[in-house]
Design a protein around this motif. Sequence first.
Motif, PDB file in Angstrom:
ATOM      1  N   ALA A   1       0.823  -1.206   0.000  1.00  0.00           N
ATOM      2  CA  ALA A   1       0.000   0.000   0.000  1.00  0.00           C
ATOM      3  C   ALA A   1       0.862   1.263   0.000  1.00  0.00           C
ATOM      4  O   ALA A   1       0.509   2.268  -0.609  1.00  0.00           O
ATOM      5  N   ARG A   2       2.033   1.200   0.685  1.00  0.00           N
ATOM      6  CA  ARG A   2       2.932   2.363   0.716  1.00  0.00           C
ATOM      7  C   ARG A   2       3.357   2.737  -0.690  1.00  0.00           C
ATOM      8  O   ARG A   2       3.529   3.912  -1.003  1.00  0.00           O
ATOM      9  N   PHE A   3       3.562   1.696  -1.538  1.00  0.00           N
ATOM     10  CA  PHE A   3       4.034   1.972  -2.895  1.00  0.00           C
ATOM     11  C   PHE A   3       2.875   2.283  -3.842  1.00  0.00           C
ATOM     12  O   PHE A   3       3.035   3.013  -4.807  1.00  0.00           O
ATOM     13  N   ALA A   4       1.707   1.715  -3.566  1.00  0.00           N
ATOM     14  CA  ALA A   4       0.552   1.968  -4.434  1.00  0.00           C
ATOM     15  C   ALA A   4       0.018   3.370  -4.210  1.00  0.00           C
ATOM     16  O   ALA A   4      -0.500   4.005  -5.119  1.00  0.00           O
ATOM     17  N   CYS A   5       0.142   3.829  -2.967  1.00  0.00           N
ATOM     18  CA  CYS A   5      -0.391   5.148  -2.631  1.00  0.00           C
ATOM     19  C   CYS A   5       0.738   5.982  -2.048  1.00  0.00           C
ATOM     20  O   CYS A   5       1.125   5.813  -0.903  1.00  0.00           O
ATOM     21  N   GLY A   6       1.315   6.850  -2.861  1.00  0.00           N
ATOM     22  CA  GLY A   6       2.444   7.670  -2.421  1.00  0.00           C
ATOM     23  C   GLY A   6       1.949   8.861  -1.624  1.00  0.00           C
ATOM     24  O   GLY A   6       1.074   9.591  -2.076  1.00  0.00           O
ATOM     25  N   LEU A   7       2.487   9.043  -0.417  1.00  0.00           N
ATOM     26  CA  LEU A   7       2.020  10.126   0.447  1.00  0.00           C
ATOM     27  C   LEU A   7       3.136  11.150   0.657  1.00  0.00           C
ATOM     28  O   LEU A   7       4.198  10.821   1.164  1.00  0.00           O
ATOM     29  N   VAL A   8       2.879  12.377   0.234  1.00  0.00           N
ATOM     30  CA  VAL A   8       3.818  13.472   0.489  1.00  0.00           C
ATOM     31  C   VAL A   8       3.343  14.209   1.730  1.00  0.00           C
ATOM     32  O   VAL A   8       2.255  14.768   1.744  1.00  0.00           O
ATOM     33  N   PHE A   9       4.161  14.174   2.777  1.00  0.00           N
ATOM     34  CA  PHE A   9       3.770  14.794   4.045  1.00  0.00           C
ATOM     35  C   PHE A   9       3.862  16.313   3.986  1.00  0.00           C
ATOM     36  O   PHE A   9       4.446  16.879   3.083  1.00  0.00           O
ATOM     37  N   GLN A  10       3.310  16.949   5.021  1.00  0.00           N
ATOM     38  CA  GLN A  10       3.475  18.391   5.181  1.00  0.00           C
ATOM     39  C   GLN A  10       4.951  18.698   5.402  1.00  0.00           C
ATOM     40  O   GLN A  10       5.626  17.954   6.085  1.00  0.00           O
ATOM     41  N   TYR A  11       5.426  19.794   4.877  1.00  0.00           N
ATOM     42  CA  TYR A  11       6.832  20.176   4.971  1.00  0.00           C
ATOM     43  C   TYR A  11       7.754  18.993   4.673  1.00  0.00           C
ATOM     44  O   TYR A  11       8.569  18.611   5.517  1.00  0.00           O
TER      45      TYR A  11
END
Lengths: 267, 286
Positions: free
Chosen positions: B83-93
């Motif tokens: 799931a980490r690779f299927a859904c890329g999450l860019v955090f705040q800052y």
Amino acid sequence: MLKDITLGQFFPGNTFMHKLDPRVKLVVCFVFIIVLFITENLAAYALAALFIILGVKVSKTSPKMLLKSLKPIMFLVLFTSILNIFYIEGEVLVRFWILKVTKEGLMTAFYMTSRIIMLVCATSLLMYTTSPISLTDALEHLLAPLNKVKFPVHEFSMMMTIAMRFIPTLIEETDKIMAAQKARGADFESGNIFARAKALIPILVPLFVSSFRRADELATAMECRLYQGGEGRTRLNVLKLTKYDYVFMVFSAISFVLMILLNVVGI
Amino acid sequence: MGEILKLENVSYTYGAGTPFEKTAVKDINLTFNSGDFVAIIGHTGSGKSTLVQHFNALLPPTSGTVYINGEDINQSAATRRAARFACGLVFQYPEYQLFEETVFLDIAYGPKNMGLSEIEVKRRVLAAAEAVGIDALTLEKSPFDLSGGQKRRVAIAGIIAMEPEILVLDEPMAGLDPKGRDEILDMIKNYHDKHKTTIILVTHSMEDAARMANRIVVMCDSSVLLDGTPGEIFARHDLLTKSGLDVPQITSVLIELKNRGYDVDTSVYTIEGAKEQLMKLRGKLC
């Protein structure tokens, strides 16, 4: 996982324990630990346990939180008690193979274990009911005599205050960076010890960078407010002993004297 | 366009069992379609950031289920990792998570963790760098020597390089100057147009949401308050104002006109749409 660290976490409240002067609490806690170490008597320890239970009840601390703070030292407790049980010479109770359990060993193990557990409970209770700021404030007051021998008491307590102030910030920061690197597929849980140590680099580097940045910003902010050390600095909250403090001091003193008496009489 | 990400009755409680217990996300049901550009809006503390961390299994829901392509992502460590690779999450800052010696190596961190071949990693890094507008010269620099805006791009490239099916960006414009904001927004828009990746943008700016998204989800007090196209959302300006959010400036102009008795459509949120409304109004009045 980092959220599980409870030592040094303050739970705000408005109980008798919270209202006490931090100096009084600190001294009582310190004396309590000394008394624990100079006594070795069942009745005295029962009284000490009662003292702690009373503290927990009065401060409305959840016993669960207290047990949580004991978790990290469980290994130490087990280790010392096992060593004590098997290695102290005396009246042999059970013997098998090369190991023997002695009565003296069992007793020492029991005292050691209770001592460590009560020590951690008392300090945790102090931490839970006293904000880090007032704790270092108390420390500064108590160490003030050391100023005479040129020990920089104020600077020392300011360092402590800053360090404590930044513990939650750093934990939060670490959590954030860990989550961010996990989102990039970082894996902290598998592999051998070297792989795991290497997996920490993506956390430690940003953490160091941001710590330096924060330190720099804080220093600038302090300078902007003309901070120049403790000389001539007045306080917003002047510590003052109240009725509660005297009640607590007298109660604690009686309990401690009783513990020592019980130990001397040897019931 | 099929369903790609689905949340079923997802709730999350922080610090359960301590005095600091707090429900950050309450009973969320959402479905995202492949190729969508969705904006999640809400004021500070409405649960947006907590919600998006459920999309890639960083936070396991206290109750409820999250599906990516129909599969529960919290079944095992392997599905969580997928799931980490299927859904890329860019955090705040996100610039605070840079750590490598060079920009290239930092962008390569994600793809390397995926276990890709060196050639594939290189291809992805170069493609991601191009997508965010980082040139070849910068790739060899230390990420700590870059400007704030450039650091942000590098950090976003680090996620894009994993080529996720869903790209989630948590406040990617926070703390940038207006030019930097526009550049990042344009970059995201271009990336979406080119790759048709599903994009979920968390923001509290109605303007940005109106400009970019074809669907808006409004969060308030840990739950979904509104969910629909920008037109539908901004038509409910009464509800938005109540939950502490603004409508785009151009919409508020039209709302004020309407309040003063002129017949205009208040669900308009673009300059063009407003112009059309005003011209129509002029035609009626003269």
